[in-house]
Design an enzyme around this catalytic site. Structure first.
Site, PDB file in Angstrom:
ATOM      1  N   ARG A 116     -15.917 -11.509  51.269  1.00 53.35           N
ATOM      2  CA  ARG A 116     -15.142 -11.124  49.981  1.00 53.35           C
ATOM      3  C   ARG A 116     -14.606 -12.328  49.334  1.00 53.35           C
ATOM      4  NH1 ARG A 116     -11.034  -8.232  48.765  1.00 53.35           N
ATOM      5  NH2 ARG A 116     -11.079  -7.373  51.091  1.00 53.35           N
ATOM      6  N   TYR A 166     -24.708  -5.257  24.620  1.00 54.95           N
ATOM      7  CA  TYR A 166     -25.247  -4.509  25.705  1.00 54.95           C
ATOM      8  C   TYR A 166     -24.480  -3.148  25.908  1.00 54.95           C
ATOM      9  CZ  TYR A 166     -26.468  -2.832  30.356  1.00 54.95           C
ATOM     10  OH  TYR A 166     -26.938  -1.902  31.520  1.00 54.95           O
ATOM     11  N   ASP A 221     -21.472 -14.027  26.605  1.00 59.65           N
ATOM     12  CA  ASP A 221     -22.671 -13.675  27.564  1.00 59.65           C
ATOM     13  C   ASP A 221     -23.798 -14.207  27.414  1.00 59.65           C
ATOM     14  OD1 ASP A 221     -24.477 -11.965  28.894  1.00 59.65           O
ATOM     15  OD2 ASP A 221     -23.540 -10.227  28.603  1.00 59.65           O
ATOM     16  N   LYS A 245     -31.124 -10.774  35.454  1.00 57.38           N
ATOM     17  CA  LYS A 245     -32.268 -11.217  34.381  1.00 57.38           C
ATOM     18  C   LYS A 245     -32.961 -12.446  34.875  1.00 57.38           C
ATOM     19  CE  LYS A 245     -30.663  -7.046  32.882  1.00 57.38           C
ATOM     20  NZ  LYS A 245     -29.229  -7.063  33.114  1.00 57.38           N
TER      21      LYS A 245
HETATM   22  C1  LIG Z   1     -26.626  -8.985  27.987  1.00 56.88           C
HETATM   23  C2  LIG Z   1     -26.471  -8.347  29.339  1.00 56.88           C
HETATM   24  N1  LIG Z   1     -25.098  -8.571  29.592  1.00 56.88           N
HETATM   25  C3  LIG Z   1     -24.878  -7.707  30.812  1.00 56.88           C
HETATM   26  C4  LIG Z   1     -25.579  -6.863  31.472  1.00 56.88           C
HETATM   27  C5  LIG Z   1     -25.215  -5.995  32.443  1.00 56.88           C
HETATM   28  O1  LIG Z   1     -25.656  -6.756  33.709  1.00 56.88           O
HETATM   29  P1  LIG Z   1     -25.851  -5.754  35.211  1.00 56.88           P
HETATM   30  O2  LIG Z   1     -26.790  -4.640  34.923  1.00 56.88           O
HETATM   31  O3  LIG Z   1     -26.316  -6.995  35.953  1.00 56.88           O
HETATM   32  O4  LIG Z   1     -24.666  -5.209  35.383  1.00 56.88           O
HETATM   33  C6  LIG Z   1     -26.925  -6.726  30.727  1.00 56.88           C
HETATM   34  C7  LIG Z   1     -27.843  -5.846  31.521  1.00 56.88           C
HETATM   35  O5  LIG Z   1     -28.965  -5.467  31.015  1.00 56.88           O
HETATM   36  C8  LIG Z   1     -27.258  -7.398  29.654  1.00 56.88           C
HETATM   37  O6  LIG Z   1     -28.284  -7.094  29.162  1.00 56.88           O
END
Ligand SMILES: Cc1ncc(COP(=O)(O)O)c(C=O)c1O
Length: 406
Positions: A68, A121, A193, A218
């Site tokens: 961790r 998101y 992000d 992704k």
């Molecule tokens: C742009 C974006 N940020 C963050 C996330 C969240 O990621 P996770 O599903 O790996 O927690 C997603 C999930 O689809 C996303 O599309």
């Protein structure tokens, strides 16, 4: 297009290009001279004797203690990804949401204010809008494509400007350099992000952002077999604080096996992004000419409001295409029902093309009656263009649209 630099400045004499770094950055010679770095699939690390343990705990000796807090496979992933983003080091997390929640919590305290783009998101919106409020941190969601609006909305206790670009699912483009200038004049941090663009297409730290994060679930993984997140920055002290006071104590740690899969996936990131982008471009241009489609949201299209900005701050327009169908929201349901190759699923960035209807799936946290204020609607469909042959994808989409709008 795009001013993104080809050579990434490293703290080394020799400078390599992006595609080389995605394979080699931070590599170390293995004791058995294995080409691929091993998976350190261990929760803990042993000490020879108590003296060695004490030296380690009192920081006289640098060594791994417990996964961790640090693991060689996870560290290799963190360093390779942060190199690609132009950061000094990275922090890997168990998911994109663990990265997002930890970063936001590391930069705020009770009484602070976050200013976020209106379209994010769904779970990021849910976290900022619902959960964070319980800890005394308020968030306002505004249209950050309008810099005047951003300036007007900054409050004395604003600590973070938070955004995605391109946004999920509306593919709006936000001026990272403009936002960063405005924030830094006021001592505010900018968090981006970069999941949709990846460092292949956009490097927010070079444009002035303070922290870049990803759902590595992704494109970074690219194979739909990992859930993970990462954050990186140019501020070494901040990265250390994020790692040891937030990731480590909140506990959203990445598994070494997932880090290893990500290291493998990243080797083809540049190649994959080229194909994702060209497939998405072909799909967008096909959709634009179909009678059943009201509007296509893809930044490559000249009529997209963020087209010029995307050309400046990105090196390609990405692998996601969203579009509005004509008629009512039942059309979206019919459209996905008639697809055969493209799978109905959340997530994106995989080799397989995926389709979803955000208002009914990933973005249910948004209040339905106000969806238009957030840049999408119940008729918005999102396609993640995979790596299949573009003509097969277009045939699938075309046949489905034809059966809905015959
Ligand atoms: C742009 C974006 N940020 C963050 C996330 C969240 O990621 P996770 O599903 O790996 O927690 C997603 C999930 O689809 C996303 O599309």
């Amino acid at each position: 297009m795009g001013k993104i630099s080809e050579v990434i400045p490293l703290h080394e004499e020799r400078k390599y290009r992006f595609d080389t770094l995605s394979i080699h950055a931070a590599e170390q010679e293995d004791q058995n001279q294995a080409l691929n770095s091993p998976i350190y699939m261990t929760s803990t690390f042993t000490f020879r004797d108590l003296q060695q343990a004490e030296d380690t705990f009192s920081f006289k000796r640098r060594a791994y203690v417990y996964t961790r807090g640090g693991n060689p496979t996870v560290n290799l992933f963190e360093q390779r990804l942060s190199t690609l983003e132009g950061g000094v080091d990275g922090v890997a997390f168990s998911s994109g949401m663990a990265a997002i929640s930890s970063v936001v919590m590391s930069l705020t305290k009770s009484g602070d204010h976050v200013l976020a783009h209106r379209n994010l998101y769904g779970s990021t919106f849910g976290f900022l809008n619902n959960l964070l409020e319980n800890y005394g941190v308020r968030t306002d969601f505004i249209d950050m494509t309008d810099l005047n609006r951003v300036e007007e909305s900054i409050l004395p206790d604003t600590r973070i400007l938070y955004l995605e670009t391109p946004t999920n699912p509306s593919l709006e483009i936000i001026d990272i350099a403009g936002i960063s200038r405005m924030a830094h004049e006021r001592g505010i941090k900018v968090v981006v992000d970069n999941t949709f663009a990846t460092p292949v297409l956009q490097r927010p730290l070079e444009l002035g952002a303070d922290v870049v994060l990803h759902s590595v679930t992704k494109y970074i993984s690219g194979h739909g077999d990992v859930v993970g997140g990462v954050a990186t920055s140019r501020d070494f002290d901040y990265v250390q604080r994020l790692k040891f006071s937030y990731m480590c104590e909140l506990g959203g740690v990445m598994s070494p096996f997932n880090a290893w899969l990500l290291i493998r996936g990243m080797k083809t990131l540049g190649l994959r992004m080229e194909r994702h982008c060209s497939n998405a471009s072909k799909i967008a241009r096909f959709l634009k000419n179909h009678r059943g489609v009201e509007k296509v949201l893809y930044p490559e299209l000249e009529e997209h409001p963020g087209h010029e900005l995307a050309k400046q701050q990105m090196k390609g327009f990405g692998g996601i295409v969203s579009f509005e169908l004509k008629g009512d929201r039942s059309m979206a349901e019919e459209f996905v029902k008639h697809l055969s190759l493209i799978k109905l699923a959340v997530s994106l960035g995989d080799a397989e093309s995926l389709v979803e209807v955000p208002a009914m799936m990933t973005h249910r946290d948004y209040p339905e009656e106000k969806l238009h204020r957030f840049g999408f609607s119940g008729r918005t469909v999102r396609i993640s263009a995979g790596l299949e042959h573009p003509e097969d994808l277009i045939q699938d989409i075309g046949e489905s649209l034809d059966s809905v709008y015959e």
